[in-house]
Design a protein around this motif. Structure first.
Motif, short mmCIF file in Angstrom:
data_model
loop_
_atom_site.label_atom_id
_atom_site.label_comp_id
_atom_site.label_asym_id
_atom_site.label_seq_id
_atom_site.Cartn_x
_atom_site.Cartn_y
_atom_site.Cartn_z
N ASP A 1 -2.81 -4.27 3.39
CA ASP A 1 -3.33 -3.38 2.34
C ASP A 1 -3.37 -1.93 2.79
N VAL A 2 -2.28 -1.43 3.37
CA VAL A 2 -2.21 -0.03 3.77
C VAL A 2 -2.12 0.83 2.52
N PRO A 3 -3.00 1.81 2.36
CA PRO A 3 -2.93 2.68 1.19
C PRO A 3 -1.58 3.41 1.14
N ARG A 4 -1.16 3.71 -0.06
CA ARG A 4 0.12 4.36 -0.25
C ARG A 4 0.07 5.80 0.24
N SER A 5 1.13 6.24 0.91
CA SER A 5 1.21 7.60 1.41
C SER A 5 1.74 8.53 0.34
N ALA A 6 1.31 9.77 0.42
CA ALA A 6 1.87 10.80 -0.46
C ALA A 6 3.35 11.00 -0.12
N ASP B 1 15.32 1.69 4.68
CA ASP B 1 15.74 1.04 3.44
C ASP B 1 15.23 1.76 2.19
N ASP B 2 14.55 2.89 2.37
CA ASP B 2 14.01 3.62 1.23
C ASP B 2 14.26 5.12 1.43
N PRO B 3 15.33 5.66 0.85
CA PRO B 3 15.65 7.08 1.05
C PRO B 3 14.60 8.03 0.49
N GLU B 4 13.72 7.54 -0.38
CA GLU B 4 12.69 8.39 -0.95
C GLU B 4 11.51 8.59 0.00
N THR B 5 11.36 7.72 1.00
CA THR B 5 10.25 7.84 1.95
C THR B 5 10.78 7.72 3.37
N PRO B 6 11.55 8.71 3.85
CA PRO B 6 12.19 8.57 5.17
C PRO B 6 11.22 8.54 6.35
N GLU B 7 10.21 9.44 6.38
CA GLU B 7 9.25 9.48 7.48
C GLU B 7 7.85 9.75 6.93
N ARG B 8 6.87 9.02 7.48
CA ARG B 8 5.48 9.19 7.06
C ARG B 8 4.56 9.08 8.28
N LEU B 9 3.47 9.84 8.29
CA LEU B 9 2.48 9.79 9.36
C LEU B 9 1.34 8.84 9.00
N PHE B 10 0.86 8.10 10.02
CA PHE B 10 -0.22 7.14 9.81
C PHE B 10 -1.25 7.24 10.92
N GLU C 1 -9.98 -0.14 17.03
CA GLU C 1 -10.88 -1.29 17.05
C GLU C 1 -10.54 -2.30 15.95
N THR C 2 -10.33 -1.83 14.74
CA THR C 2 -10.10 -2.74 13.61
C THR C 2 -8.63 -3.01 13.34
N LEU C 3 -7.74 -2.19 13.88
CA LEU C 3 -6.30 -2.23 13.64
C LEU C 3 -5.94 -1.92 12.19
N GLU C 4 -6.87 -1.30 11.46
CA GLU C 4 -6.56 -0.87 10.11
C GLU C 4 -5.71 0.40 10.15
N VAL C 5 -4.79 0.51 9.22
CA VAL C 5 -3.86 1.64 9.16
C VAL C 5 -4.04 2.37 7.83
N GLU C 6 -4.04 3.69 7.90
CA GLU C 6 -4.08 4.49 6.68
C GLU C 6 -3.18 5.70 6.85
N PRO C 7 -2.62 6.21 5.76
CA PRO C 7 -1.74 7.38 5.88
C PRO C 7 -2.53 8.65 6.16
N VAL C 8 -1.91 9.56 6.90
CA VAL C 8 -2.52 10.87 7.11
C VAL C 8 -2.65 11.62 5.79
N PHE C 9 -1.64 11.45 4.93
CA PHE C 9 -1.62 12.11 3.62
C PHE C 9 -1.66 11.04 2.54
N PRO C 10 -2.85 10.59 2.13
CA PRO C 10 -2.94 9.54 1.10
C PRO C 10 -2.37 10.01 -0.23
N ALA C 11 -1.80 9.09 -0.96
CA ALA C 11 -1.16 9.44 -2.22
C ALA C 11 -2.14 10.02 -3.22
N GLU C 12 -3.36 9.51 -3.26
CA GLU C 12 -4.31 9.96 -4.26
C GLU C 12 -4.84 11.37 -3.99
N ASP C 13 -4.68 11.86 -2.76
CA ASP C 13 -5.23 13.16 -2.41
C ASP C 13 -4.19 14.28 -2.44
N HIS C 14 -2.91 13.92 -2.48
CA HIS C 14 -1.89 14.95 -2.40
C HIS C 14 -0.86 14.71 -3.49
#
Length: 323
Positions: free
Chosen positions: A37-42, A296-305, A310-323
């Motif tokens: 359930d990694v949030p979508r990146s901007a 496999d997705d030319p629209e999202t070539p590189e993203r920061l996370f 401790e929890t191994l949860e991952v989230e984007p540096v630039f969340p889609a809802e904020d940018h």
């Protein structure tokens, strides 16, 4: 067997099973904990991120949407303040692998081929060339991945082509440049500044197969010691030591891995699509910054996370809802 003893034995067995399942999860078993359930990146192209020394800024490489029409727009140097949620352009590109000085007042990076090292202020002023023509090292090229020492008095870098080549060091003004470890690449500092971690070809394999491993050495190049014995390790890279010097993060088999600083307890800590690259510890040791390249997705070539250690949860540096 009395019922009470049977119940106690059953509880012990169940606890053992739970511990086993948890261990399998951490090591990449049937039901891993990571990247669920990694949030979508901007839709913001970003790679080669690095923490600032205070822990609230990152520097990274970004190609804006205008790159197709504006010269110099590819692979620019930007900074991002996580507290104020503000981005700032430092320099036009192309350039790669920025790294902050420990005081936060300079950045080192390298240019594309023929790959020269530079330093610059975070506002883009006072650009200084360290290698190549019109520099203190006019004959040096193919110089990449500069890393400031914890004291700020030295810069590690790699000469990645030509002869001789390998892990090298210089002073921040470009003086006293020398090779430390032949053929080593992607060196990084231990927090005390007395040792380094790096990647090199494994010379101990008798069959001559080309396999990379992670090594440590003193900062004068002596006391080299192999930490890992990874299979199919041509893609191992980007070792980064935790702020307390207890763990090393690195990229391997397309994912981020962790191990203790003596090379034991190797474990995978990310999963998911794409290739995870360049894990970097936050100054407080609680978070790892890394980037993914999606083929496999030319629209999202590189993203920061960001990876919570401790929890191994991952989230984007630039969340889609904020940018």
């Amino acid at each position: 067997m009395p019922a009470s003893k049977f119940s106690f034995s059953l509880r012990i067995a169940l606890l053992g099973l739970l511990f086993t399942l948890a261990a399998c999860s951490l090591l990449g078993g049937e039901d891993p904990r990571w990247d669920t359930d990694v949030p979508r990146s901007a839709p913001l192209d970003a790679l080669l991120g690095i923490w600032g020394p205070e822990g609230n800024r990152i520097a990274f490489v970004h190609t804006p949407d205008s790159a197709a029409t504006e010269p110099g727009s590819y692979n620019q140097l930007w900074t991002y303040n996580l507290q104020t949620d503000t981005m700032r352009q430092v320099m036009r590109g192309p350039l790669f692998t920025p790294h902050w000085s420990p005081s936060g007042d300079r950045l080192v990076f390298h240019s594309p081929i023929p790959q020269y090292l530079f330093t610059v202020d975070p506002d883009g002023q006072n650009l200084q060339q360290l290698t190549g023509p019109d520099s203190p090292n006019p004959d040096l090229e193919n110089t990449v991945v500069g890393k400031w020492s914890p004291s700020g008095k030295r810069i590690l870098y790699t000469i990645e082509a030509g002869t001789p080549r390998g892990v090298s060091m210089m002073k921040p003004d470009g003086s006293s440049a020398r090779i430390l470890i032949e053929y080593g690449v992607q060196a990084s500092w231990f927090p005390g500044g007395e040792r380094i971690v790096y990647v090199n070809w494994d010379q101990s394999i008798e069959d001559g197969s080309r396999r990379k491993q992670i090594y440590v050495a003193d900062t004068d190049g002596t006391n080299q010691r192999k930490l890992t014995d990874l299979k199919n390790s041509r893609d191992v890279g980007w070792p980064s030591v935790s702020p307390k010097g207890e763990q090393i993060a690195f990229a391997y088999n397309d994912q981020v891995h962790l191990m203790t600083a003596d090379g034991t307890n190797v474990r995978q800590v990310t999963g998911g699509a794409g290739v995870a690259k360049q894990p970097v510890w936050s100054p407080d040791g609680e978070t790892i910054l890394f980037w993914r390249r999606y083929f496999d997705d030319p629209e999202t070539p590189e993203r920061l996370f960001l990876l919570d250690v401790e929890t191994l949860e991952v989230e984007p540096v630039f969340p889609a809802e904020d940018h």
